[in-house]
Design a protein around this motif. Sequence first.
Motif, short mmCIF file in Angstrom:
data_model
loop_
_atom_site.label_atom_id
_atom_site.label_comp_id
_atom_site.label_asym_id
_atom_site.label_seq_id
_atom_site.Cartn_x
_atom_site.Cartn_y
_atom_site.Cartn_z
N PHE A 115 0.84 -1.20 0.00
CA PHE A 115 0.00 0.00 0.00
C PHE A 115 0.87 1.25 0.00
CE2 PHE A 115 0.81 -1.33 4.33
CZ PHE A 115 1.21 -0.16 4.97
N SER A 116 0.32 2.30 -0.55
CA SER A 116 1.01 3.59 -0.51
C SER A 116 -0.02 4.71 -0.63
CB SER A 116 2.04 3.72 -1.64
OG SER A 116 1.41 3.82 -2.90
N ALA A 117 0.32 5.85 -0.08
CA ALA A 117 -0.51 7.04 -0.19
C ALA A 117 0.41 8.24 -0.16
CB ALA A 117 -1.52 7.11 0.96
N ASN A 118 0.08 9.25 -0.92
CA ASN A 118 0.90 10.46 -0.89
C ASN A 118 0.04 11.67 -1.21
OD1 ASN A 118 1.27 11.14 -3.94
ND2 ASN A 118 1.82 8.97 -3.83
N GLY A 119 0.45 12.77 -0.66
CA GLY A 119 -0.20 14.05 -0.91
C GLY A 119 0.82 15.08 -1.31
N HIS A 120 0.51 15.85 -2.34
CA HIS A 120 1.45 16.83 -2.87
C HIS A 120 0.71 18.16 -3.01
CE1 HIS A 120 5.21 17.64 -5.30
NE2 HIS A 120 4.45 18.69 -5.62
N ASP A 121 1.21 19.17 -2.32
CA ASP A 121 0.61 20.50 -2.37
C ASP A 121 1.66 21.47 -2.89
OD1 ASP A 121 -1.74 22.30 -1.43
OD2 ASP A 121 0.05 23.26 -0.64
N GLN A 122 1.30 22.18 -3.96
CA GLN A 122 2.25 23.05 -4.61
C GLN A 122 1.68 24.45 -4.76
OE1 GLN A 122 4.36 21.34 -7.94
NE2 GLN A 122 4.19 23.25 -9.05
N ASN A 123 2.43 25.43 -4.30
CA ASN A 123 2.07 26.83 -4.41
C ASN A 123 3.18 27.52 -5.20
OD1 ASN A 123 1.90 29.65 -3.95
ND2 ASN A 123 0.70 29.33 -2.10
N SER A 124 2.88 27.84 -6.46
CA SER A 124 3.92 28.35 -7.35
C SER A 124 3.47 29.62 -8.04
CB SER A 124 4.26 27.31 -8.44
OG SER A 124 4.52 26.04 -7.88
N VAL A 125 4.45 30.46 -8.32
CA VAL A 125 4.20 31.61 -9.18
C VAL A 125 5.28 31.65 -10.24
CG1 VAL A 125 3.04 32.97 -7.40
CG2 VAL A 125 5.51 33.21 -7.70
N TYR A 126 4.89 31.98 -11.46
CA TYR A 126 5.79 32.12 -12.59
C TYR A 126 5.58 33.53 -13.13
CZ TYR A 126 5.62 27.09 -12.01
OH TYR A 126 5.66 25.83 -11.47
N GLY A 127 6.38 34.46 -12.61
CA GLY A 127 6.11 35.87 -12.90
C GLY A 127 4.84 36.28 -12.19
N ASN A 128 3.82 36.67 -12.94
CA ASN A 128 2.54 37.00 -12.33
C ASN A 128 1.48 35.93 -12.59
OD1 ASN A 128 2.26 37.45 -15.03
ND2 ASN A 128 1.42 39.53 -14.85
N THR A 129 1.93 34.73 -13.03
CA THR A 129 1.03 33.59 -13.20
C THR A 129 1.10 32.73 -11.95
OG1 THR A 129 1.34 33.56 -15.60
CG2 THR A 129 0.50 31.56 -14.58
N VAL A 130 -0.05 32.54 -11.33
CA VAL A 130 -0.11 31.76 -10.09
C VAL A 130 -0.62 30.35 -10.42
CG1 VAL A 130 -1.11 31.58 -7.79
CG2 VAL A 130 -0.52 33.83 -8.74
N TYR A 131 0.07 29.36 -9.90
CA TYR A 131 -0.35 27.96 -10.08
C TYR A 131 -0.47 27.33 -8.69
CZ TYR A 131 -0.20 22.98 -11.15
OH TYR A 131 -0.48 21.65 -11.22
N LEU A 132 -1.67 26.88 -8.37
CA LEU A 132 -1.93 26.20 -7.10
C LEU A 132 -2.43 24.81 -7.44
CD1 LEU A 132 -3.85 29.09 -5.28
CD2 LEU A 132 -1.40 28.55 -5.14
N GLY A 133 -1.66 23.80 -7.09
CA GLY A 133 -2.01 22.42 -7.42
C GLY A 133 -1.95 21.52 -6.22
N THR A 134 -2.92 20.61 -6.12
CA THR A 134 -2.97 19.62 -5.04
C THR A 134 -3.28 18.26 -5.64
OG1 THR A 134 -3.78 21.28 -3.48
CG2 THR A 134 -4.03 18.97 -2.86
N GLN A 135 -2.55 17.27 -5.21
CA GLN A 135 -2.76 15.92 -5.71
C GLN A 135 -2.67 14.93 -4.55
OE1 GLN A 135 -1.08 14.12 -9.57
NE2 GLN A 135 0.36 13.42 -8.02
N ASN A 136 -3.64 14.02 -4.48
CA ASN A 136 -3.63 12.94 -3.49
C ASN A 136 -3.80 11.62 -4.22
OD1 ASN A 136 -3.59 14.62 -1.04
ND2 ASN A 136 -5.64 15.23 -1.67
N ILE A 137 -2.95 10.67 -3.90
CA ILE A 137 -2.97 9.36 -4.56
C ILE A 137 -2.99 8.27 -3.50
CG2 ILE A 137 -1.74 7.76 -6.07
CD1 ILE A 137 -0.57 10.11 -7.53
N GLY A 138 -3.87 7.31 -3.67
CA GLY A 138 -3.90 6.13 -2.83
C GLY A 138 -3.72 4.89 -3.70
N PHE A 139 -2.93 3.95 -3.22
CA PHE A 139 -2.62 2.76 -4.02
C PHE A 139 -2.60 1.54 -3.11
CE2 PHE A 139 0.57 -0.29 -5.58
CZ PHE A 139 0.08 -0.54 -6.86
N GLY A 140 -3.21 0.46 -3.58
CA GLY A 140 -3.18 -0.80 -2.86
C GLY A 140 -3.02 -1.95 -3.84
N GLN A 141 -2.26 -2.96 -3.44
CA GLN A 141 -2.02 -4.10 -4.32
C GLN A 141 -1.88 -5.37 -3.49
OE1 GLN A 141 0.32 -3.93 -8.18
NE2 GLN A 141 1.88 -4.73 -6.80
N LEU A 142 -2.60 -6.38 -3.88
CA LEU A 142 -2.56 -7.68 -3.21
C LEU A 142 -1.97 -8.69 -4.19
CD1 LEU A 142 -3.50 -8.95 -0.47
CD2 LEU A 142 -5.52 -9.76 -1.71
#
Length: 762
Positions: free
Chosen positions: A370-397
């Motif tokens: 099993f695995s789980a991860n969360g990624h939160d990103q707060n970025s600016v590129y000049g005056n372009t704002v990028y706010l991204g959030t990703q959550n992933i859950g994984f299970g394998q038997l």
Amino acid sequence: MNRLIFIQWLIATTTWGLHAQNSGTISGRVEHAGTPVAYAQVAIKGTGKGTFTDTLGQFNLTGLPFGEHQVSVSHLGFAPQTARVRLNAASPTAILQLQLTENTAALGEVVVSGALKPVQKLESPIPVEVYAQKFFRANPTPSLFESLQNVNGVRPQLNCNVCNTGDIHINGLEGPYTMVLIDGMPIVSGLSTVYGLTGIPQALVDRMEVVKGPASTLYGSEAVGGLINVITKSAESAPRFAADVFSTSWAEVNADLGARLTAGKNAHSLLGINYFNYQNPVDHNGDCFTDVTLQHRISVFNKWRVNRADGKGLSVAARYLYEDRWGGQMNWTPAFRGGDSLYGESIYTNRWELFGVYQLPIEEEINLSFSANGHDQNSVYGNTVYLGTQNIGFGQLTWRKQFGSRHDLLTGVAYRYTWYDDNTPATADAQGQNKPSVIHLPGVFVQDEIRLHPTRHTILAGLRGDYNSLHGAILSPRVNYKWSTDDRSSVLRIGAGNGFRVANVFTEDHAALSGARQVVFAGELRPETSWNVNVNYVKQVLGVPHAIGTLDATAFYTYFTNRILPDYTTDPNKIIYDNLDGFAVSRGVSLNTDWAFTNGLRLMAGLTFQDVFAEDNGVRMDQLLTESFSAVWNIGYTIPGIQLKIDYTGNLYGPMALPLLGPLDDRPAFSPWWSIQNIQVSKILPGGFEVYGGVKNLLNYTPPANSIARPFDPFDRQVVFDDQGQVVSTPDNPQALTFDPTYVFAPNQGIRGFVGMRYTVP
């Protein structure tokens, strides 16, 4: 004349006699079960003297100084043996009869990435390259991303001249086609493909396994080009404490700390911390932008292994990463973040990961991963704002079952959940309302390793079926064949398989956020599929005096349908994404060689020739930022007796096509030949200490100073556009350029010295 000849003869005889009085000879025979062992390596530790046995298993070493010597004998497939011998004036000659015993574990490293189970490297039907920690210590780096620069066929590619983000290419395929695993769990993917490759504490890394070619049958989407499995040290056998700290003349500081802890008799823990800090703005190329991104990063890793009463395994690990990085105009400060007066690219990353394996308490070998991860990103590129959030859950038997001596069956079910949201049109519905992307990906797979012969012939066949909630059912078959000689000195592998990938543009392509380009989708993007064939041949070279070597050659061919390629050239103001109306191909050959000499010299080198292109509507296009030739080398020499080692590492890349901004852009369309070379000297000291230092980028190679287009006008205030949004050539802008940092192929960091120290408590 006769008297002169007699005097010369007397001097020579006396000199030889004096030398003979102070040196001796060790000879003997190496056998296994009464049979001579040819080409076994025989070495006298601490002297640099050594040889190999002949076809009768015999060896002879002369000119050895009087005293006690430790004789070591090693050979592929046998446990190493040692013997102590004392030579003196009374006994100047020693004759040894050494018996070797078989040891299958000595046939090579145990790998897990190719078939999702532990198997000896030479027994694996799938070629797996293994790089131990000592390989990366020859050129210490502050991140996993940089440490792969000396692996043949693998290239860390920078994607932005400002924030220095990048991805890892395998056999010419970009980062989104590479899956990165930690202890076999899919951790680095999607949003973290760009920013999640740093901060893995290298003091805890035991080895890295690299599989080139599609592995979607076992690992699903994203394992199209290959995979990199970062395997951490065992929580039971790792050193009690390890520290590795170094700094460079550019004022970079990197620290890796690791500790082994216990809780009672049955619980073992591994704790690691990585800290990196660089706060020294440099502008050697004079474009008024930082040459290297400033970074402040900390990562904490903790792994637990519990020995249960029933003998079954339980392992759980977690990692947290925080990073603050920025690059831009030299006078930029956080006070200008997101504004349009000074240009800067600033990224705050918060990331957590949890993964583990639990073996069910039953007689059958069934594992729950099993695995789980969360990624939160707060970025600016000049005056372009990028706010991204990703959550992933994984299970394998998975269930592994052996049927007789011929069949080794592995089957399993898997489920992956991906939730992604950002502030771009990628997560908006038709009315413009925010709508996070949710993907359910259940899957089932089965593979059977069939031994047609106890040692020579093996077939591995597998099939995976996934159901993507957005794109429907996807099948991924593969078949691999392995032939080897009985002594495993020659191994031939032939493999064919299918891969697939579902693209997420905003999480994978940094150019979609940087600069002034507009992102355009020409249609609904369909999943990419690929078919791959590769042939691998490994030969152990025996019979060379004072050396033993290995040759590893591979030919690969990958054919893509529905390939998604960003179009930078049709419109310099846009990045146009669409599925190809045609096909794409990645093909080539690679050669690795590894030689160990009895005098302490070690040579590892590799070459890769590749041709990567796409054909759209009958027109061939070479893939941007993809070299047709690359070479890597790692030459190490240990001076006998004083534990001083010299490492010379480097790489060489051929020209690659670069993204121009239009027909008037007069910058070169192809990069020049370029090379990054490094040298290091390390010394082992008593008490568990090791000191090292050297020079990186000996040739002081950096890309052209005009790699950033119009750095003096990052907000395009002086650029004139026509009614269709196209750039108009003007006296102030004759090349019709806009600000763009994507013309990048090599690191901007020039020559620098470094010094460091390691301390280990076993």
